[in-house]
Design a protein around this motif. Structure first.
Motif, PDB file in Angstrom:
ATOM      1  N   LYS A   1      41.944  32.580  41.698  1.00 10.98           N
ATOM      2  CA  LYS A   1      43.217  33.865  41.465  1.00 10.98           C
ATOM      3  C   LYS A   1      44.383  32.463  41.522  1.00 10.98           C
ATOM      4  CE  LYS A   1      39.868  36.298  41.810  1.00 10.98           C
ATOM      5  NZ  LYS A   1      39.685  37.801  41.097  1.00 10.98           N
ATOM      6  N   HIS A   2      44.638  32.043  42.618  1.00  6.82           N
ATOM      7  CA  HIS A   2      46.041  30.982  42.042  1.00  6.82           C
ATOM      8  C   HIS A   2      46.323  30.698  40.375  1.00  6.82           C
ATOM      9  CE1 HIS A   2      46.791  30.689  46.324  1.00  6.82           C
ATOM     10  NE2 HIS A   2      47.504  30.236  46.033  1.00  6.82           N
ATOM     11  N   ALA A   3      44.973  30.598  39.614  1.00  7.27           N
ATOM     12  CA  ALA A   3      45.095  30.149  38.451  1.00  7.27           C
ATOM     13  C   ALA A   3      45.576  31.709  37.518  1.00  7.27           C
ATOM     14  CB  ALA A   3      43.989  29.501  37.997  1.00  7.27           C
ATOM     15  N   VAL A   4      45.004  33.241  37.956  1.00  5.62           N
ATOM     16  CA  VAL A   4      45.126  33.991  37.388  1.00  5.62           C
ATOM     17  C   VAL A   4      46.705  34.387  37.300  1.00  5.62           C
ATOM     18  CG1 VAL A   4      44.572  36.201  37.751  1.00  5.62           C
ATOM     19  CG2 VAL A   4      42.959  34.981  37.612  1.00  5.62           C
ATOM     20  N   ILE A   5      47.057  34.299  38.635  1.00  4.80           N
ATOM     21  CA  ILE A   5      49.034  34.382  39.189  1.00  4.80           C
ATOM     22  C   ILE A   5      49.418  33.817  37.607  1.00  4.80           C
ATOM     23  CG2 ILE A   5      50.547  34.128  40.084  1.00  4.80           C
ATOM     24  CD1 ILE A   5      49.024  35.098  42.504  1.00  4.80           C
ATOM     25  N   GLY A   6      49.108  32.402  37.631  1.00  5.26           N
ATOM     26  CA  GLY A   6      49.982  31.133  36.957  1.00  5.26           C
ATOM     27  C   GLY A   6      49.841  31.972  35.854  1.00  5.26           C
ATOM     28  N   MET A   7      48.501  32.420  34.650  1.00  7.30           N
ATOM     29  CA  MET A   7      48.444  32.730  33.704  1.00  7.30           C
ATOM     30  C   MET A   7      49.264  34.121  33.539  1.00  7.30           C
ATOM     31  SD  MET A   7      45.096  31.527  31.981  1.00  7.30           S
ATOM     32  CE  MET A   7      44.201  32.102  33.808  1.00  7.30           C
ATOM     33  N   THR A   8      49.563  35.147  34.278  1.00  8.55           N
ATOM     34  CA  THR A   8      49.927  37.031  34.223  1.00  8.55           C
ATOM     35  C   THR A   8      50.783  36.468  33.861  1.00  8.55           C
ATOM     36  OG1 THR A   8      48.265  37.489  35.942  1.00  8.55           O
ATOM     37  CG2 THR A   8      50.939  38.229  35.644  1.00  8.55           C
ATOM     38  N   ARG A   9      51.978  35.328  34.374  1.00  4.80           N
ATOM     39  CA  ARG A   9      53.512  35.081  34.665  1.00  4.80           C
ATOM     40  C   ARG A   9      53.476  34.551  33.561  1.00  4.80           C
ATOM     41  NH1 ARG A   9      53.750  32.678  40.601  1.00  4.80           N
ATOM     42  NH2 ARG A   9      54.406  35.683  41.431  1.00  4.80           N
ATOM     43  N   ASN A  10      52.946  33.654  32.286  1.00  7.75           N
ATOM     44  CA  ASN A  10      53.112  32.797  31.660  1.00  7.75           C
ATOM     45  C   ASN A  10      53.128  33.543  30.062  1.00  7.75           C
ATOM     46  OD1 ASN A  10      53.933  29.818  31.340  1.00  7.75           O
ATOM     47  ND2 ASN A  10      52.365  29.821  29.711  1.00  7.75           N
ATOM     48  N   ALA A  11      51.696  34.739  30.725  1.00 10.82           N
ATOM     49  CA  ALA A  11      51.803  35.355  29.325  1.00 10.82           C
ATOM     50  C   ALA A  11      52.642  36.130  29.265  1.00 10.82           C
ATOM     51  CB  ALA A  11      50.472  35.967  29.506  1.00 10.82           C
ATOM     52  N   ALA A  12      53.297  36.943  30.031  1.00 11.63           N
ATOM     53  CA  ALA A  12      54.075  37.792  30.430  1.00 11.63           C
ATOM     54  C   ALA A  12      55.572  36.865  29.676  1.00 11.63           C
ATOM     55  CB  ALA A  12      55.199  38.201  31.717  1.00 11.63           C
ATOM     56  N   LEU A  13      55.992  35.504  30.235  1.00  9.30           N
ATOM     57  CA  LEU A  13      57.197  35.363  29.522  1.00  9.30           C
ATOM     58  C   LEU A  13      57.074  35.094  27.985  1.00  9.30           C
ATOM     59  CD1 LEU A  13      58.193  32.636  32.245  1.00  9.30           C
ATOM     60  CD2 LEU A  13      58.910  35.074  31.470  1.00  9.30           C
ATOM     61  N   GLU A  14      56.109  34.828  27.461  1.00  8.41           N
ATOM     62  CA  GLU A  14      55.089  34.219  26.166  1.00  8.41           C
ATOM     63  C   GLU A  14      55.779  36.039  25.306  1.00  8.41           C
ATOM     64  OE1 GLU A  14      52.712  30.397  26.735  1.00  8.41           O
ATOM     65  OE2 GLU A  14      51.983  32.040  25.994  1.00  8.41           O
ATOM     66  N   TYR A  15      54.942  36.963  25.525  1.00 10.41           N
ATOM     67  CA  TYR A  15      54.414  38.204  24.773  1.00 10.41           C
ATOM     68  C   TYR A  15      55.372  38.908  25.139  1.00 10.41           C
ATOM     69  CZ  TYR A  15      51.281  35.196  23.546  1.00 10.41           C
ATOM     70  OH  TYR A  15      50.568  34.224  22.718  1.00 10.41           O
TER      71      TYR A  15
END
Length: 256
Positions: A160-174
């Motif tokens: 679930k920590h990984a989900v937060i990391g992916m969320t933030r990164n995808a938000a910045l990228e797209y």
């Protein structure tokens, strides 16, 4: 006019619990709903509930840890309804409770495959389609376990920590491409998952409400509908400036 009239929403793990409540909420707001789950009976039941209420929905069986299944799921949604506007990556498992030193590799792998890899695979396919369509909104399901630690649940906490990391990164990228990615972090919610954790933790001697109600400052656990309300709002035009947000919906649990 309903908020999502003419729009299409895909929800993984929507055969029960938060996923089902989210699917029903989207349908009530006029969306074409793509219900997906690894358990056909639950998914078909969700679709039947939507149809009974006058909504539009289809079911597609998918294992989110399988890249071919995920690609077929997203392509199937677009084939059926012509577009993908909203996606909710909700599918997840809790695994077994044990101190880290007693955790098995099999339990770790199973949890990470669904919760972390599954979210990655879904994000990848959803983003590819949304880019072609000029934008969309995605909500990932993390947990309060993505914000703090929980003894006995190391693999789940890691996922679930990984989900937060992916969320933030995808938000910045797209974000500039018109794709808004956010995450919600439920606390104790009245679902089968919470019942399973309570059974493991207490040997079946206490219900999830008996175990978890006192731990929430609001005095009780939440309902799937309370989480669904936030998810659907995050996908709506009313949340147009929300990007990369990680929002607890937890009755004050992490405020302690």
């Amino acid at each position: 006019m309903a908020m999502f009239s003419g729009k299409t929403a895909l929800i993984t793990g929507s055969g029960a619990g938060i996923g089902r409540a989210t699917a029903l909420k989207f349908a009530a707001e006029g969306a074409n709903v793509v219900v997906s789950d690894i358990h056909a009976a639950g998914g078909e039941e969700t679709v039947a509930m939507i149809h009974k209420a006058g909504g539009r929905a289809m079911f597609q069986l998918a294992d989110v840890s399988d890249s071919a299944d995920v690609a077929a799921l997203v392509a199937g949604a677009v084939d059926e309804y012509g577009r993908l506007d909203c996606a909710v990556n909700n599918a997840g498992i809790e695994g077994r409770i044990a101190p880290l030193g007693d955790q098995t590799e099999a339990n770790y792998d199973a949890i990470m495959a669904i919760n972390a890899k599954g979210t990655f695979l879904c994000l990848r396919e959803e983003i590819r389609h949304m880019l072609a369509e000029g934008g969309g909104a995605i909500v990932n399901l993390s947990s309060v376990a993505g914000l703090i630690g929980f003894p006995g649940l190391s693999p789940y906490v890691a996922s679930k920590h990984a989900v937060i990391g992916m969320t933030r990164n995808a938000a910045l990228e797209y974000g500039k491409a018109g794709i808004r990615v956010n995450a919600v972090c439920p606390g104790g919610i009245d679902t089968r998952m919470l019942d399973s954790l309570a059974d493991q933790a207490t040997g079946g001697s206490r219900s999830s409400q008996q175990m978890m109600d006192p731990l929430h400052p609001i005095g009780h656990i939440g309902t799937p509908e309370e989480v669904a309300n936030l998810i659907v709002w995050l996908c709506s035009p009313e949340a147009s400036f929300m990007l990369g947000a990680v929002i607890p919906v937890d009755g004050g649990f992490v405020a302690q």
